[in-house]
Design an enzyme around this catalytic site. Structure first.
Site, PDB file in Angstrom:
ATOM      1  N   TYR A  89      20.721  38.246 -25.944  1.00 55.16           N
ATOM      2  CA  TYR A  89      21.938  38.742 -26.597  1.00 55.16           C
ATOM      3  C   TYR A  89      22.999  37.694 -26.301  1.00 55.16           C
ATOM      4  CZ  TYR A  89      24.863  42.453 -28.567  1.00 55.16           C
ATOM      5  OH  TYR A  89      25.685  43.205 -29.388  1.00 55.16           O
ATOM      6  N   TYR A 113      28.642  46.656 -27.287  1.00 57.10           N
ATOM      7  CA  TYR A 113      27.402  46.790 -26.510  1.00 57.10           C
ATOM      8  C   TYR A 113      27.647  46.174 -25.140  1.00 57.10           C
ATOM      9  CZ  TYR A 113      22.403  46.308 -25.453  1.00 57.10           C
ATOM     10  OH  TYR A 113      21.161  46.379 -24.874  1.00 57.10           O
TER      11      TYR A 113
HETATM   12  N1  LIG Z   1      21.558  48.332 -32.537  1.00 60.56           N
HETATM   13  C1  LIG Z   1      22.058  48.324 -31.313  1.00 60.56           C
HETATM   14  O1  LIG Z   1      21.332  48.248 -30.308  1.00 60.56           O
HETATM   15  C2  LIG Z   1      23.537  48.440 -31.108  1.00 60.56           C
HETATM   16  C3  LIG Z   1      24.027  48.863 -29.869  1.00 60.56           C
HETATM   17  C4  LIG Z   1      25.403  48.921 -29.674  1.00 60.56           C
HETATM   18  C5  LIG Z   1      26.263  48.546 -30.704  1.00 60.56           C
HETATM   19  N2  LIG Z   1      25.743  48.133 -31.910  1.00 60.56           N
HETATM   20  C6  LIG Z   1      26.688  47.731 -32.937  1.00 60.56           C
HETATM   21  O2  LIG Z   1      26.700  48.721 -33.938  1.00 60.56           O
HETATM   22  C7  LIG Z   1      27.139  48.128 -35.161  1.00 60.56           C
HETATM   23  C8  LIG Z   1      26.172  48.513 -36.264  1.00 60.56           C
HETATM   24  O3  LIG Z   1      24.903  47.929 -36.008  1.00 60.56           O
HETATM   25  P1  LIG Z   1      23.528  48.675 -36.319  1.00 60.56           P
HETATM   26  O4  LIG Z   1      22.676  48.559 -35.114  1.00 60.56           O
HETATM   27  O5  LIG Z   1      23.769  49.995 -36.927  1.00 60.56           O
HETATM   28  O6  LIG Z   1      22.846  47.695 -37.390  1.00 60.56           O
HETATM   29  P2  LIG Z   1      22.992  47.590 -38.993  1.00 60.56           P
HETATM   30  O7  LIG Z   1      22.216  46.376 -39.372  1.00 60.56           O
HETATM   31  O8  LIG Z   1      22.618  48.854 -39.636  1.00 60.56           O
HETATM   32  O9  LIG Z   1      24.558  47.360 -39.184  1.00 60.56           O
HETATM   33  C9  LIG Z   1      25.169  46.085 -39.208  1.00 60.56           C
HETATM   34  C10 LIG Z   1      26.055  46.084 -40.442  1.00 60.56           C
HETATM   35  O10 LIG Z   1      26.832  44.898 -40.535  1.00 60.56           O
HETATM   36  C11 LIG Z   1      26.952  44.618 -41.928  1.00 60.56           C
HETATM   37  N3  LIG Z   1      27.402  43.251 -42.164  1.00 60.56           N
HETATM   38  C12 LIG Z   1      26.901  42.096 -41.628  1.00 60.56           C
HETATM   39  N4  LIG Z   1      27.566  41.043 -42.141  1.00 60.56           N
HETATM   40  C13 LIG Z   1      28.519  41.540 -42.983  1.00 60.56           C
HETATM   41  C14 LIG Z   1      29.511  40.957 -43.811  1.00 60.56           C
HETATM   42  N5  LIG Z   1      29.688  39.635 -43.873  1.00 60.56           N
HETATM   43  N6  LIG Z   1      30.306  41.772 -44.535  1.00 60.56           N
HETATM   44  C15 LIG Z   1      30.166  43.120 -44.496  1.00 60.56           C
HETATM   45  N7  LIG Z   1      29.223  43.731 -43.736  1.00 60.56           N
HETATM   46  C16 LIG Z   1      28.413  42.942 -43.001  1.00 60.56           C
HETATM   47  C17 LIG Z   1      25.562  44.875 -42.456  1.00 60.56           C
HETATM   48  O11 LIG Z   1      25.537  44.979 -43.868  1.00 60.56           O
HETATM   49  C18 LIG Z   1      25.234  46.182 -41.748  1.00 60.56           C
HETATM   50  O12 LIG Z   1      25.694  47.271 -42.495  1.00 60.56           O
HETATM   51  C19 LIG Z   1      27.228  46.627 -34.898  1.00 60.56           C
HETATM   52  O13 LIG Z   1      28.552  46.282 -34.566  1.00 60.56           O
HETATM   53  C20 LIG Z   1      26.326  46.467 -33.695  1.00 60.56           C
HETATM   54  O14 LIG Z   1      26.614  45.318 -32.943  1.00 60.56           O
HETATM   55  C21 LIG Z   1      24.408  48.097 -32.138  1.00 60.56           C
END
Ligand SMILES: NC(=O)c1ccc[n+]([C@@H]2O[C@H](COP(=O)([O-])OP(=O)(O)OC[C@H]3O[C@@H](n4cnc5c(N)ncnc54)[C@H](O)[C@@H]3O)[C@@H](O)[C@H]2O)c1
Length: 282
Positions: free
Chosen positions: A183, A172
């Site tokens: 953040y 991000y």
């Molecule tokens: N939501 C946003 O605005 C955004 C923007 C850009 C990038 N991202 C990135 O995208 C990715 C997915 O995030 P999302 O927004 O889909 O949210 P999400 O909550 O659906 O996904 C986060 C995932 O991390 C997993 N996780 C956390 N701790 C863990 C552990 N110890 N072992 C295994 N799995 C674990 C969770 O179970 C979940 O599936 C992340 O890296 C996030 O930083 C999100």
């Protein structure tokens, strides 16, 4: 896609991490990967023998996480997609994952790292950085950044990552900039994740012909992780109004991940933006 030529990921098997539920970014990515011919293996959070003695609340949390992960994969990707449980903060759990892949002869050509966790964002509030404890800082780093390195290492050791494999991590803009929404702790971890992407690209390219890239996506408040960040909904609206193309949608993110996973692409150590061009603004 088939009208334009053969599907780009036919014959490639990709491990997708980070599917928590229907709102996870990893799910539409997995759907686009599958539509592009990839065979999928999904790894999600759940209870493992390595968690030790857990409080009832922690047990319920991990049990619920497993149930939601498995039902989401089954319903949206199909019952034939292997669902494996792993906690990316526990090395023995990652070793189990790699051993299961080895025993089931599930050699990988790609990895999607879509995992993040920050305990300093809770109940609609985020701690100022000066209040973040060492433990909270390291927990966030461990789950959100070091996990990439730990995962790649166990897969290499188990010989389940094929030569020429491609690895993509989700990031991000907050890895680089102070955002209008909090953040903080996670931003530092995302910066480390992107740095790891570049270092791993330099190490894995010459030895194994592997590529490692990151993609920064638009803010997305529907997921568990995104929805927990205070002010993210406002940030989504703000980014949508400023980005030259408006916010990117998860299908565009999936298309970029497919592109980066294509065999033979000469791109590594790159941090791409799939954000409708929001990052061009100062
Ligand atoms: N939501 C946003 O605005 C955004 C923007 C850009 C990038 N991202 C990135 O995208 C990715 C997915 O995030 P999302 O927004 O889909 O949210 P999400 O909550 O659906 O996904 C986060 C995932 O991390 C997993 N996780 C956390 N701790 C863990 C552990 N110890 N072992 C295994 N799995 C674990 C969770 O179970 C979940 O599936 C992340 O890296 C996030 O930083 C999100």
């Amino acid at each position: 896609m088939s009208a334009a030529g053969p599907l780009p990921l036919v014959g490639r098997r990709v491990l997708v991490t980070g599917i928590a539920n229907e709102a996870s970014l990893a799910l539409p990515i997995a759907q686009v990967l599958r539509a592009s011919g990839a065979e999928l293996v999904c790894a999600g959070l759940g209870p493992t023998p390595y968690h030790g003695a857990l409080s009832t609340a922690a047990e319920q949390y991990l049990g619920g996480a497993r149930e939601a992960f498995e039902s989401t994969v089954r319903e949206h990707l199909g019952a034939d997609v292997p669902e494996l449980i792993a906690d990316v903060t526990l090395d023995p759990s990652l070793e189990d994952l790699a051993e299961t892949l080895r025993l089931r002869d599930l050699q990988l050509d790609g990895i999607v790292h879509a995992v993040a966790m920050d305990r300093t964002i809770r109940g609609g509030a985020a701690k100022p950085l000066l209040q973040v404890t060492r433990e909270e800082f390291l927990d966030c780093m461990s789950a959100s950044a070091y996990s990439l390195l730990a995962l790649v290492r166990v897969l290499l050791r188990a010989h389940v990552l094929r030569e020429g494999a491609s690895i993509v991590a989700l990031s991000y803009l907050g890895a680089e900039r102070v955002m209008s929404h909090p953040y903080r702790n996670i931003g530092v971890a995302k910066a480390a994740l992107e740095r790891l992407v570049r270092e791993l690209a330099a190490e894995l390219g010459p030895t194994f012909g592997m590529r490692v890239n990151a993609v920064r996506f638009s803010p997305w408040s529907r997921s568990k992780a995104g929805g927990a960040i205070p002010g993210l909904e406002e940030a989504v609206a703000h980014a949508a109004s400023r980005a030259p193309l408006g916010n990117a949608d998860p299908a565009s993110l999936g298309c970029e991940v497919v592109h980066l996973l294509r065999p033979g692409l000469g791109v590594t150590g790159e941090v791409r933006h799939v954000d409708g061009g929001y990052h061009v603004h100062g």
